[in-house]
Design an enzyme around this catalytic site. Structure first.
Site, PDB file in Angstrom:
ATOM      1  N   GLY A 157       0.878  -1.181   0.135  1.00  0.00           N
ATOM      2  CA  GLY A 157       0.120  -0.086  -0.134  1.00  0.00           C
ATOM      3  C   GLY A 157       0.772   1.318  -0.018  1.00  0.00           C
ATOM      4  O   GLY A 157       1.957   1.059   0.487  1.00  0.00           O
ATOM      5  N   GLN A 189       2.884   9.852   1.125  1.00  0.00           N
ATOM      6  CA  GLN A 189       4.211   9.141   1.137  1.00  0.00           C
ATOM      7  C   GLN A 189       5.123   9.671  -0.207  1.00  0.00           C
ATOM      8  O   GLN A 189       6.465   9.501  -0.238  1.00  0.00           O
ATOM      9  CB  GLN A 189       4.071   7.802   1.077  1.00  0.00           C
ATOM     10  N   CYS A 223       6.031   0.026   7.309  1.00  0.00           N
ATOM     11  CA  CYS A 223       5.636   1.187   6.384  1.00  0.00           C
ATOM     12  C   CYS A 223       6.850   1.305   5.513  1.00  0.00           C
ATOM     13  O   CYS A 223       7.974   1.486   5.986  1.00  0.00           O
ATOM     14  CB  CYS A 223       5.318   2.359   7.383  1.00  0.00           C
ATOM     15  N   LEU A 224       6.732   1.781   4.311  1.00  0.00           N
ATOM     16  CA  LEU A 224       7.607   2.211   3.446  1.00  0.00           C
ATOM     17  C   LEU A 224       8.271   3.348   3.844  1.00  0.00           C
ATOM     18  O   LEU A 224       9.291   3.722   3.412  1.00  0.00           O
ATOM     19  CB  LEU A 224       6.846   2.182   1.866  1.00  0.00           C
ATOM     20  N   HIS A 242      -4.136   1.251   7.378  1.00  0.00           N
ATOM     21  CA  HIS A 242      -2.874   1.840   7.313  1.00  0.00           C
ATOM     22  C   HIS A 242      -2.828   3.121   6.369  1.00  0.00           C
ATOM     23  O   HIS A 242      -2.297   4.037   6.493  1.00  0.00           O
ATOM     24  CB  HIS A 242      -1.911   0.749   7.122  1.00  0.00           C
ATOM     25  N   GLU A 243      -3.283   2.709   5.391  1.00  0.00           N
ATOM     26  CA  GLU A 243      -3.151   3.760   4.156  1.00  0.00           C
ATOM     27  C   GLU A 243      -4.113   5.266   4.411  1.00  0.00           C
ATOM     28  O   GLU A 243      -3.840   6.070   4.108  1.00  0.00           O
ATOM     29  CB  GLU A 243      -3.536   3.408   2.719  1.00  0.00           C
ATOM     30  N   HIS A 251      -2.808   7.502   7.011  1.00  0.00           N
ATOM     31  CA  HIS A 251      -1.546   8.272   6.509  1.00  0.00           C
ATOM     32  C   HIS A 251      -2.210   9.519   6.062  1.00  0.00           C
ATOM     33  O   HIS A 251      -1.789  10.740   5.925  1.00  0.00           O
ATOM     34  CB  HIS A 251      -1.123   7.670   5.041  1.00  0.00           C
TER      35      HIS A 251
HETATM   36 ZN    ZN Z   1       2.834   3.466   5.595  1.00  0.00          ZN
END
Ligand code: ZN
Length: 156
Positions: free
Chosen positions: A46, A51, A89-90, A131-132, A135
């Site tokens: 995701g 991000q 998380c990226l 999660h997304e 963000h």
């Molecule tokens: Zn994330």
């Protein structure tokens, strides 16, 4: 399409609320295409617009390979059950922690054609959706984690 740079924790773009999308412009379509390519390059499940440095309410989720879901202005409209699983998380490479998430969520969003749709996901898909969407409100998983984990404990 282009791979965009994934911003890391500490960048203020990851904090604060993202703005709703009121019109799906060619810039938004390009952003969606780039987010897809960026997610695939990063091998994640995701990615949210902040991000890649864009404070708009847009995210992509791909839990089942080849089944990428594009979410514009997503809202969780139903949740059920509980799960406690490991999350990363990226934007926070090397950090892992356990979060409490609903087992199943239903999300309402718009697609790139401006059509409203709902998607229901359980397990990992539910976690990725939560999660997304977090963000988009400037929330990182470390804010909601019930327990952080030392990465060496996982690999060992
Ligand atoms: Zn994330």
């Amino acid at each position: 399409m282009a791979i965009r740079n994934i911003v890391k924790e500490g960048d203020p773009v990851l904090r604060g609320k993202c703005r709703e999308v009121t019109e799906i412009t060619s810039r938004i379509i390009t952003l969606l295409d780039d987010m897809r390519e960026t997610l695939h390059a990063a091998d994640g499940c995701g990615l949210a617009a902040p991000q890649v440095g864009i404070k708009r309410r847009i995210a992509v989720v791909e839990v089942d390979e080849g089944d990428l879901i594009e979410l514009i202005n997503p809202v969780i409209i139903a949740k059920d059950g509980h799960q406690r699983e490991l999350e990363g998380c990226l934007s926070l490479p090397g950090k892992w922690g356990y979060t409490e998430r609903p087992m199943t969520v239903t999300v309402k969003a718009c697609d790139r054609n401006g059509q409203e749709f709902t998607v229901t996901g359980s397990g990992l898909k539910a976690r990725a959706l939560c999660h997304e969407i977090d963000h988009l409100d400037g929330v990182l998983f470390t804010d909601v984690a019930v327990k952080m984990v030392d990465p060496s404990d996982i690999e060992g």
